[in-house]
Scaffold this active site. Structure first.
Site, mmCIF file in Angstrom:
data_model
loop_
_atom_site.group_PDB
_atom_site.id
_atom_site.type_symbol
_atom_site.label_atom_id
_atom_site.label_comp_id
_atom_site.label_asym_id
_atom_site.label_seq_id
_atom_site.Cartn_x
_atom_site.Cartn_y
_atom_site.Cartn_z
ATOM 1 N N LYS A 72 107.618 67.700 -12.147
ATOM 2 C CA LYS A 72 106.509 66.616 -11.809
ATOM 3 C C LYS A 72 107.027 66.208 -10.450
ATOM 4 O O LYS A 72 108.045 65.628 -10.313
ATOM 5 C CB LYS A 72 106.449 65.640 -12.709
ATOM 6 C CG LYS A 72 105.092 64.695 -12.308
ATOM 7 C CD LYS A 72 103.773 65.429 -12.914
ATOM 8 C CE LYS A 72 102.809 64.537 -12.458
ATOM 9 N NZ LYS A 72 102.467 64.541 -10.908
ATOM 10 N N LYS A 108 109.765 67.846 -5.874
ATOM 11 C CA LYS A 108 109.137 67.284 -4.687
ATOM 12 C C LYS A 108 108.653 68.332 -3.858
ATOM 13 O O LYS A 108 109.256 69.139 -3.795
ATOM 14 C CB LYS A 108 110.224 66.333 -4.162
ATOM 15 C CG LYS A 108 109.546 65.307 -3.083
ATOM 16 C CD LYS A 108 108.555 64.318 -4.182
ATOM 17 C CE LYS A 108 109.317 62.862 -3.735
ATOM 18 N NZ LYS A 108 108.629 61.768 -4.764
ATOM 19 N N THR A 192 102.129 52.474 -8.971
ATOM 20 C CA THR A 192 103.449 52.339 -8.461
ATOM 21 C C THR A 192 103.977 50.732 -8.208
ATOM 22 O O THR A 192 104.897 50.124 -8.666
ATOM 23 C CB THR A 192 103.801 53.206 -7.414
ATOM 24 O OG1 THR A 192 103.024 54.396 -7.611
ATOM 25 C CG2 THR A 192 105.216 53.505 -7.076
ATOM 26 N N ASN A 223 100.438 52.079 0.336
ATOM 27 C CA ASN A 223 99.871 51.778 -0.848
ATOM 28 C C ASN A 223 100.773 50.989 -1.872
ATOM 29 O O ASN A 223 100.227 50.043 -2.695
ATOM 30 C CB ASN A 223 99.449 52.978 -1.625
ATOM 31 C CG ASN A 223 98.955 52.948 -2.786
ATOM 32 O OD1 ASN A 223 98.004 52.236 -3.292
ATOM 33 N ND2 ASN A 223 99.413 53.804 -3.671
HETATM 34 N N1 GLU Z 1 105.196 60.254 -5.521
HETATM 35 C C1 GLU Z 1 105.459 59.578 -6.894
HETATM 36 C C2 GLU Z 1 106.990 59.013 -6.749
HETATM 37 O O1 GLU Z 1 107.645 59.361 -6.116
HETATM 38 C C3 GLU Z 1 104.452 59.910 -7.889
HETATM 39 C C4 GLU Z 1 105.137 61.288 -8.612
HETATM 40 C C5 GLU Z 1 103.944 61.660 -9.611
HETATM 41 O O2 GLU Z 1 103.233 60.869 -9.885
HETATM 42 O O3 GLU Z 1 103.944 62.967 -10.000
HETATM 43 O O4 GLU Z 1 107.121 58.660 -7.909
#
Ligand code: GLU
Length: 429
Positions: A72, A108, A192, A223
Protein backbone atom coordinates in the site's frame (compact mmCIF):
# COMPACT_ATOMS: atom_id res chain seq x y z
CA UNK A 1 11.77 23.57 0.32
CA UNK A 2 14.12 21.68 -1.92
CA UNK A 3 16.22 18.87 -0.52
CA UNK A 4 20.00 19.31 -0.53
CA UNK A 5 21.79 17.49 -3.35
CA UNK A 6 23.84 15.26 -1.03
CA UNK A 7 20.80 14.06 0.88
CA UNK A 8 19.67 10.53 0.10
CA UNK A 9 16.46 9.50 1.92
CA UNK A 10 17.09 5.81 1.26
CA UNK A 11 20.40 6.02 3.17
CA UNK A 12 18.48 7.63 6.05
CA UNK A 13 15.79 4.92 5.94
CA UNK A 14 18.43 2.18 5.95
CA UNK A 15 20.37 3.81 8.81
CA UNK A 16 17.18 4.02 10.85
CA UNK A 17 16.40 0.39 10.06
CA UNK A 18 19.93 -0.82 10.95
CA UNK A 19 19.69 0.82 14.36
CA UNK A 20 16.43 -0.97 15.10
CA UNK A 21 17.66 -4.28 13.64
CA UNK A 22 20.48 -4.08 16.23
CA UNK A 23 18.08 -3.25 19.04
CA UNK A 24 15.86 -6.20 18.04
CA UNK A 25 18.89 -8.41 17.36
CA UNK A 26 17.44 -9.49 14.02
CA UNK A 27 19.18 -12.34 12.22
CA UNK A 28 21.16 -11.70 9.03
CA UNK A 29 18.52 -13.03 6.60
CA UNK A 30 15.74 -10.86 8.08
CA UNK A 31 17.99 -7.79 7.98
CA UNK A 32 18.93 -8.46 4.41
CA UNK A 33 15.29 -8.92 3.41
CA UNK A 34 13.98 -5.82 5.17
CA UNK A 35 16.72 -3.30 4.37
CA UNK A 36 15.94 -3.53 0.62
CA UNK A 37 12.66 -3.46 -1.31
CA UNK A 38 11.39 -6.88 -2.43
CA UNK A 39 10.50 -5.64 -5.93
CA UNK A 40 10.81 -2.48 -7.97
CA UNK A 41 9.65 -1.40 -11.41
CA UNK A 42 11.10 1.38 -13.57
CA UNK A 43 8.88 2.45 -16.45
CA UNK A 44 8.97 4.84 -19.40
CA UNK A 45 5.73 6.58 -20.28
CA UNK A 46 5.52 8.20 -23.75
CA UNK A 47 2.97 11.02 -23.82
CA UNK A 48 1.64 13.01 -26.76
CA UNK A 49 1.79 16.55 -25.37
CA UNK A 50 -0.76 19.27 -26.17
CA UNK A 51 1.69 20.87 -28.64
CA UNK A 52 1.80 17.63 -30.67
CA UNK A 53 5.29 16.56 -29.54
CA UNK A 54 5.91 13.26 -27.76
CA UNK A 55 7.67 13.38 -24.44
CA UNK A 56 8.83 10.38 -22.40
CA UNK A 57 8.31 10.49 -18.62
CA UNK A 58 10.07 8.16 -16.18
CA UNK A 59 8.08 6.47 -13.46
CA UNK A 60 8.59 3.97 -10.65
CA UNK A 61 6.76 1.62 -8.34
CA UNK A 62 8.69 0.13 -5.45
CA UNK A 63 7.17 -2.66 -3.33
CA UNK A 64 9.15 -2.87 -0.14
CA UNK A 65 7.42 -5.68 1.75
CA UNK A 66 4.07 -7.48 1.67
CA UNK A 67 4.36 -9.89 4.61
CA UNK A 68 1.49 -8.22 6.51
CA UNK A 69 -0.80 -7.86 3.47
CA UNK A 70 -1.02 -6.31 0.00
CA UNK A 71 1.45 -3.45 -0.56
CA UNK A 72 0.00 0.00 0.00
CA UNK A 73 1.28 3.48 -0.73
CA UNK A 74 0.90 6.66 -2.67
CA UNK A 75 2.09 7.82 -6.06
CA UNK A 76 3.93 11.15 -6.26
CA UNK A 77 4.28 13.55 -9.15
CA UNK A 78 7.43 15.55 -8.55
CA UNK A 79 10.06 17.14 -10.83
CA UNK A 80 12.93 16.06 -8.53
CA UNK A 81 11.69 12.52 -8.00
CA UNK A 82 14.39 9.85 -7.62
CA UNK A 83 14.13 6.11 -7.24
CA UNK A 84 15.98 6.32 -3.93
CA UNK A 85 13.34 8.67 -2.56
CA UNK A 86 10.67 6.17 -3.63
CA UNK A 87 12.64 3.29 -2.08
CA UNK A 88 12.84 5.12 1.24
CA UNK A 89 9.18 6.06 1.15
CA UNK A 90 8.16 2.47 0.33
CA UNK A 91 10.08 1.25 3.37
CA UNK A 92 8.47 3.92 5.55
CA UNK A 93 5.06 2.76 4.28
CA UNK A 94 5.80 -0.77 5.53
CA UNK A 95 6.57 0.59 9.01
CA UNK A 96 3.61 2.99 8.85
CA UNK A 97 1.03 0.25 8.14
CA UNK A 98 2.64 -1.99 10.72
CA UNK A 99 2.76 0.56 13.56
CA UNK A 100 -0.97 1.33 13.24
CA UNK A 101 -1.80 -2.37 13.00
CA UNK A 102 -3.47 -2.48 9.57
CA UNK A 103 -3.09 -5.62 7.42
CA UNK A 104 -1.10 -4.01 4.61
CA UNK A 105 2.50 -3.87 3.40
CA UNK A 106 4.53 -0.97 2.02
CA UNK A 107 4.98 0.49 -1.48
CA UNK A 108 5.44 3.87 -3.12
CA UNK A 109 5.35 5.14 -6.68
CA UNK A 110 6.32 8.23 -8.54
CA UNK A 111 6.62 9.95 -11.88
CA UNK A 112 9.27 12.57 -12.64
CA UNK A 113 7.05 15.43 -13.78
CA UNK A 114 5.82 18.83 -12.67
CA UNK A 115 2.02 19.12 -12.71
CA UNK A 116 2.36 22.92 -12.45
CA UNK A 117 3.39 22.82 -16.12
CA UNK A 118 1.09 20.06 -17.39
CA UNK A 119 -2.47 20.44 -18.67
CA UNK A 120 -5.20 18.29 -17.20
CA UNK A 121 -5.21 16.14 -20.37
CA UNK A 122 -1.45 15.61 -20.15
CA UNK A 123 -1.77 14.58 -16.49
CA UNK A 124 -4.54 12.16 -17.37
CA UNK A 125 -2.31 10.61 -20.06
CA UNK A 126 0.51 10.18 -17.53
CA UNK A 127 -1.87 8.49 -15.06
CA UNK A 128 -3.19 6.12 -17.71
CA UNK A 129 0.32 5.49 -19.11
CA UNK A 130 1.69 4.65 -15.65
CA UNK A 131 -1.13 2.12 -15.18
CA UNK A 132 -0.62 0.57 -18.63
CA UNK A 133 3.03 -0.08 -17.75
CA UNK A 134 2.24 -1.57 -14.34
CA UNK A 135 -1.23 -3.10 -14.67
CA UNK A 136 0.06 -6.68 -14.30
CA UNK A 137 2.19 -5.94 -11.24
CA UNK A 138 -0.26 -4.00 -9.09
CA UNK A 139 -3.89 -4.71 -8.11
CA UNK A 140 -6.35 -5.08 -5.24
CA UNK A 141 -4.75 -8.24 -3.88
CA UNK A 142 -1.09 -7.27 -4.33
CA UNK A 143 -0.48 -3.51 -4.46
CA UNK A 144 -2.96 -0.69 -3.94
CA UNK A 145 -1.91 2.91 -4.87
CA UNK A 146 -3.20 6.15 -3.32
CA UNK A 147 -2.73 9.93 -3.63
CA UNK A 148 0.48 11.58 -2.46
CA UNK A 149 2.53 14.69 -3.28
CA UNK A 150 0.78 16.55 -6.15
CA UNK A 151 -1.74 13.78 -6.92
CA UNK A 152 -5.40 13.75 -5.84
CA UNK A 153 -8.72 11.95 -6.23
CA UNK A 154 -9.00 12.88 -9.93
CA UNK A 155 -5.65 11.22 -10.67
CA UNK A 156 -6.81 8.13 -8.74
CA UNK A 157 -10.02 7.93 -10.76
CA UNK A 158 -8.17 8.11 -14.10
CA UNK A 159 -5.87 5.34 -12.86
CA UNK A 160 -8.79 3.20 -11.68
CA UNK A 161 -10.59 3.67 -14.98
CA UNK A 162 -7.52 2.60 -16.99
CA UNK A 163 -6.98 -0.42 -14.73
CA UNK A 164 -10.62 -1.45 -15.16
CA UNK A 165 -10.44 -1.07 -18.96
CA UNK A 166 -7.36 -3.32 -19.05
CA UNK A 167 -8.77 -5.96 -16.68
CA UNK A 168 -12.34 -5.83 -17.98
CA UNK A 169 -14.33 -5.39 -14.77
CA UNK A 170 -14.97 -3.13 -11.83
CA UNK A 171 -12.25 -3.24 -9.15
CA UNK A 172 -13.02 -0.44 -6.68
CA UNK A 173 -10.56 -1.92 -4.16
CA UNK A 174 -7.68 -1.38 -6.61
CA UNK A 175 -6.94 2.17 -5.53
CA UNK A 176 -7.81 4.49 -2.62
CA UNK A 177 -8.31 8.22 -2.37
CA UNK A 178 -11.09 7.97 -4.98
CA UNK A 179 -13.75 10.68 -5.20
CA UNK A 180 -16.65 10.25 -2.77
CA UNK A 181 -19.54 8.76 -4.76
CA UNK A 182 -17.16 6.74 -6.94
CA UNK A 183 -15.89 4.41 -4.23
CA UNK A 184 -14.10 6.98 -2.10
CA UNK A 185 -14.50 7.22 1.65
CA UNK A 186 -15.86 10.24 3.44
CA UNK A 187 -13.07 11.67 5.55
CA UNK A 188 -10.19 10.46 3.33
CA UNK A 189 -9.22 13.99 2.25
CA UNK A 190 -8.80 15.23 5.80
CA UNK A 191 -7.58 11.91 7.28
CA UNK A 192 -3.82 12.52 7.21
CA UNK A 193 -4.05 16.04 8.62
CA UNK A 194 -6.64 15.10 11.25
CA UNK A 195 -4.66 11.99 12.22
CA UNK A 196 -1.65 14.20 13.01
CA UNK A 197 -3.74 16.24 15.41
CA UNK A 198 -5.32 13.19 17.12
CA UNK A 199 -1.79 11.96 17.83
CA UNK A 200 -0.62 15.41 18.92
CA UNK A 201 -3.56 15.67 21.34
CA UNK A 202 -2.52 12.37 22.94
CA UNK A 203 1.16 13.36 23.11
CA UNK A 204 0.28 16.66 24.80
CA UNK A 205 -1.91 14.84 27.35
CA UNK A 206 1.21 12.96 28.46
CA UNK A 207 2.66 16.34 29.43
CA UNK A 208 -0.57 17.61 31.03
CA UNK A 209 -1.16 20.01 28.15
CA UNK A 210 -4.09 20.45 25.83
CA UNK A 211 -4.08 21.80 22.29
CA UNK A 212 -5.90 24.93 23.44
CA UNK A 213 -2.83 25.85 25.55
CA UNK A 214 -0.46 25.79 22.57
CA UNK A 215 0.69 27.62 19.46
CA UNK A 216 2.31 26.17 16.34
CA UNK A 217 4.27 26.97 13.19
CA UNK A 218 3.60 24.85 10.12
CA UNK A 219 5.77 24.11 7.10
CA UNK A 220 3.69 23.47 4.00
CA UNK A 221 0.15 24.42 2.99
CA UNK A 222 -0.92 21.41 0.91
CA UNK A 223 -3.75 19.03 1.75
CA UNK A 224 -2.07 17.52 4.82
CA UNK A 225 -1.01 20.86 6.34
CA UNK A 226 -4.35 22.56 5.69
CA UNK A 227 -6.35 19.80 7.39
CA UNK A 228 -3.92 19.57 10.30
CA UNK A 229 -4.33 23.33 10.81
CA UNK A 230 -8.12 23.00 10.49
CA UNK A 231 -8.48 20.48 13.32
CA UNK A 232 -5.74 22.08 15.45
CA UNK A 233 -7.60 25.39 15.31
CA UNK A 234 -10.96 23.68 15.92
CA UNK A 235 -9.42 22.27 19.11
CA UNK A 236 -8.33 25.77 20.16
CA UNK A 237 -4.68 25.89 19.03
CA UNK A 238 -3.13 28.99 17.45
CA UNK A 239 -1.05 28.81 14.24
CA UNK A 240 1.11 31.90 13.86
CA UNK A 241 3.41 31.03 10.94
CA UNK A 242 3.12 29.10 7.71
CA UNK A 243 6.04 28.37 5.44
CA UNK A 244 5.21 27.64 1.84
CA UNK A 245 6.75 27.16 -1.60
CA UNK A 246 6.56 30.11 -4.01
CA UNK A 247 6.32 28.57 -7.47
CA UNK A 248 7.03 31.84 -9.29
CA UNK A 249 10.11 32.73 -7.26
CA UNK A 250 11.19 29.07 -6.95
CA UNK A 251 11.91 29.58 -3.27
CA UNK A 252 10.31 29.13 0.13
CA UNK A 253 8.73 31.98 1.99
CA UNK A 254 6.81 32.22 5.23
CA UNK A 255 3.89 34.26 6.44
CA UNK A 256 3.43 35.28 10.03
CA UNK A 257 0.50 36.72 11.94
CA UNK A 258 1.02 36.90 15.69
CA UNK A 259 -2.68 36.77 16.57
CA UNK A 260 -3.09 33.61 14.46
CA UNK A 261 -3.68 32.90 10.77
CA UNK A 262 -7.16 32.79 9.25
CA UNK A 263 -7.33 29.44 7.46
CA UNK A 264 -10.37 30.23 5.29
CA UNK A 265 -8.86 33.53 4.16
CA UNK A 266 -5.58 31.87 3.16
CA UNK A 267 -7.35 28.97 1.42
CA UNK A 268 -9.08 31.53 -0.79
CA UNK A 269 -5.74 32.73 -2.15
CA UNK A 270 -4.08 29.30 -2.50
CA UNK A 271 -3.67 27.19 -5.64
CA UNK A 272 -4.41 23.44 -5.68
CA UNK A 273 -0.76 22.61 -4.95
CA UNK A 274 -0.78 24.60 -1.70
CA UNK A 275 0.97 27.66 -3.15
CA UNK A 276 -0.26 30.82 -1.41
CA UNK A 277 -0.42 34.06 -3.40
CA UNK A 278 2.29 35.96 -1.60
CA UNK A 279 1.31 39.48 -2.69
CA UNK A 280 -2.34 38.98 -1.73
CA UNK A 281 -1.34 37.59 1.69
CA UNK A 282 0.77 40.67 2.36
CA UNK A 283 -2.21 42.89 1.53
CA UNK A 284 -4.27 40.90 4.04
CA UNK A 285 -1.81 41.87 6.77
CA UNK A 286 0.48 38.83 6.94
CA UNK A 287 4.11 39.62 7.63
CA UNK A 288 6.37 38.05 4.97
CA UNK A 289 9.51 36.41 6.38
CA UNK A 290 12.18 34.14 4.82
CA UNK A 291 10.96 30.54 4.35
CA UNK A 292 13.51 29.01 6.73
CA UNK A 293 12.39 31.34 9.56
CA UNK A 294 9.31 29.24 10.32
CA UNK A 295 11.54 27.21 12.66
CA UNK A 296 12.54 30.26 14.64
CA UNK A 297 8.99 31.27 15.50
CA UNK A 298 8.22 31.61 19.20
CA UNK A 299 5.78 28.68 19.41
CA UNK A 300 5.35 25.43 21.37
CA UNK A 301 4.97 23.09 18.42
CA UNK A 302 6.55 22.73 14.97
CA UNK A 303 4.61 20.83 12.31
CA UNK A 304 6.77 20.08 9.25
CA UNK A 305 4.18 19.01 6.66
CA UNK A 306 5.97 19.57 3.36
CA UNK A 307 8.95 17.53 2.11
CA UNK A 308 11.83 15.34 3.34
CA UNK A 309 15.02 16.57 5.08
CA UNK A 310 13.83 19.96 6.26
CA UNK A 311 15.03 19.86 9.89
CA UNK A 312 18.74 19.29 9.39
CA UNK A 313 21.49 19.41 12.03
CA UNK A 314 22.23 23.00 10.93
CA UNK A 315 18.61 24.00 11.29
CA UNK A 316 18.30 22.84 14.91
CA UNK A 317 20.21 25.89 16.17
CA UNK A 318 17.54 28.16 14.63
CA UNK A 319 14.66 26.51 16.46
CA UNK A 320 13.16 28.80 19.09
CA UNK A 321 13.87 27.93 22.74
CA UNK A 322 10.15 27.72 23.40
CA UNK A 323 9.55 24.75 21.07
CA UNK A 324 8.80 21.54 23.00
CA UNK A 325 7.22 19.29 20.36
CA UNK A 326 7.80 18.46 16.73
CA UNK A 327 5.12 16.42 15.04
CA UNK A 328 6.17 15.15 11.63
CA UNK A 329 3.38 15.54 9.09
CA UNK A 330 5.71 15.01 6.12
CA UNK A 331 7.61 11.79 5.49
CA UNK A 332 11.25 11.99 6.62
CA UNK A 333 11.41 15.73 7.47
CA UNK A 334 14.05 15.32 10.22
CA UNK A 335 17.64 14.28 9.47
CA UNK A 336 19.01 11.55 11.83
CA UNK A 337 21.79 13.87 13.18
CA UNK A 338 19.14 16.48 13.98
CA UNK A 339 17.16 13.87 15.92
CA UNK A 340 19.90 13.52 18.53
CA UNK A 341 20.30 17.28 18.91
CA UNK A 342 16.54 17.72 19.33
CA UNK A 343 16.47 15.04 22.01
CA UNK A 344 19.41 16.73 23.78
CA UNK A 345 17.37 19.95 23.87
CA UNK A 346 14.44 18.07 25.40
CA UNK A 347 12.24 18.48 22.32
CA UNK A 348 9.81 15.57 21.88
CA UNK A 349 9.62 14.41 18.25
CA UNK A 350 6.60 12.40 17.19
CA UNK A 351 7.80 10.38 14.21
CA UNK A 352 6.36 10.64 10.72
CA UNK A 353 5.26 7.08 10.17
CA UNK A 354 3.15 7.21 13.33
CA UNK A 355 2.02 10.84 13.12
CA UNK A 356 0.93 10.83 9.49
CA UNK A 357 -0.50 7.29 9.34
CA UNK A 358 -4.07 8.65 9.34
CA UNK A 359 -4.07 8.77 5.53
CA UNK A 360 -3.27 5.13 5.01
CA UNK A 361 -5.50 4.10 7.91
CA UNK A 362 -8.43 5.80 6.19
CA UNK A 363 -7.30 4.22 2.91
CA UNK A 364 -7.65 0.88 4.64
CA UNK A 365 -11.18 1.89 5.73
CA UNK A 366 -11.85 2.88 2.10
CA UNK A 367 -10.69 -0.54 0.87
CA UNK A 368 -12.97 -2.25 3.37
CA UNK A 369 -15.93 -0.07 2.32
CA UNK A 370 -15.19 -0.48 -1.40
CA UNK A 371 -14.91 -4.25 -1.07
CA UNK A 372 -18.19 -4.44 0.90
CA UNK A 373 -19.82 -1.84 -1.37
CA UNK A 374 -21.25 -0.35 1.81
CA UNK A 375 -20.17 3.10 2.90
CA UNK A 376 -19.88 4.53 6.39
CA UNK A 377 -21.06 7.99 7.53
CA UNK A 378 -18.45 10.73 8.00
CA UNK A 379 -18.58 10.70 11.81
CA UNK A 380 -18.10 6.91 11.89
CA UNK A 381 -15.00 7.16 9.67
CA UNK A 382 -13.48 9.93 11.78
CA UNK A 383 -14.24 8.31 15.12
CA UNK A 384 -12.71 5.00 13.94
CA UNK A 385 -9.70 6.94 12.70
CA UNK A 386 -9.34 8.69 16.06
CA UNK A 387 -9.58 5.37 17.92
CA UNK A 388 -6.97 3.77 15.65
CA UNK A 389 -4.48 6.64 15.89
CA UNK A 390 -4.97 7.03 19.64
CA UNK A 391 -4.39 3.31 20.25
CA UNK A 392 -1.27 3.33 18.06
CA UNK A 393 0.16 6.36 19.89
CA UNK A 394 -0.55 4.89 23.34
CA UNK A 395 1.09 1.57 22.43
CA UNK A 396 4.21 3.36 21.17
CA UNK A 397 4.27 5.70 24.15
CA UNK A 398 4.00 2.84 26.66
CA UNK A 399 6.96 1.06 25.07
CA UNK A 400 8.96 4.30 24.95
CA UNK A 401 8.37 4.85 28.67
CA UNK A 402 8.97 1.27 29.76
CA UNK A 403 12.21 0.86 27.79
CA UNK A 404 13.40 4.46 27.94
CA UNK A 405 13.34 4.86 24.17
CA UNK A 406 12.57 7.88 22.02
CA UNK A 407 9.12 7.80 20.40
CA UNK A 408 10.81 7.21 17.04
CA UNK A 409 12.77 4.21 18.31
CA UNK A 410 9.72 2.80 20.11
CA UNK A 411 7.55 3.16 16.99
CA UNK A 412 10.27 1.49 14.92
CA UNK A 413 10.71 -1.37 17.37
CA UNK A 414 6.98 -2.16 17.26
CA UNK A 415 6.70 -1.79 13.48
CA UNK A 416 9.84 -3.71 12.49
CA UNK A 417 9.19 -6.47 15.02
CA UNK A 418 5.68 -7.09 13.61
CA UNK A 419 6.95 -7.28 10.03
CA UNK A 420 9.96 -9.42 10.95
CA UNK A 421 7.66 -11.86 12.79
CA UNK A 422 5.29 -12.02 9.80
CA UNK A 423 8.22 -12.86 7.50
CA UNK A 424 9.34 -15.57 9.92
CA UNK A 425 5.84 -16.98 10.46
CA UNK A 426 5.38 -17.22 6.69
CA UNK A 427 8.58 -19.21 6.55
CA UNK A 428 10.48 -16.67 4.41
CA UNK A 429 13.48 -16.31 6.70
N1 GLU B 1 0.39 8.80 0.58
C1 GLU B 1 -0.08 8.59 1.91
C2 GLU B 1 1.07 8.22 2.84
O1 GLU B 1 2.22 8.49 2.59
C3 GLU B 1 -1.22 7.59 1.96
C4 GLU B 1 -0.91 6.25 1.41
C5 GLU B 1 -2.14 5.40 1.22
O2 GLU B 1 -3.21 5.86 1.54
O3 GLU B 1 -1.98 4.28 0.74
O4 GLU B 1 0.86 7.71 3.91
Amino acid sequence: MSSGTAFNPFTTAQQQFDRIANLLQLDEATRSLLRQPMREYHVSIPIRMDDGQTKVFRGFRVQHNDALGPCKGGIRFHPQETVDTIRALSMWMTWKCSVVGIPLGGAKGGVICDPHHLSSREQESICRGWIRQLAKDIGPVCDVPAPDVMTDSQHMLWMLDEYEVIHGGRYPGFITGKPVGLGGSLGRTEATGYGIIYVLREALKEHDLSIADTSAAVQGFGNVAQHAIELYQMMGGKVTTISCWDQKACSAFALRRKEGIDLAELRNITDRFGGIDFAKAEKLGYEPIPGSEWLADDVDILIPAAMENQITANAVGHISQRVRFIIEGANGPTAPEADEQLAARGIVTIPDFLANAGGVTCSYFEQVQSNMNFFWPHDVVLSRLDTHMTTAFRTVNELAKSRNLSLRDAAYVIAVDRVARACKDRGWV
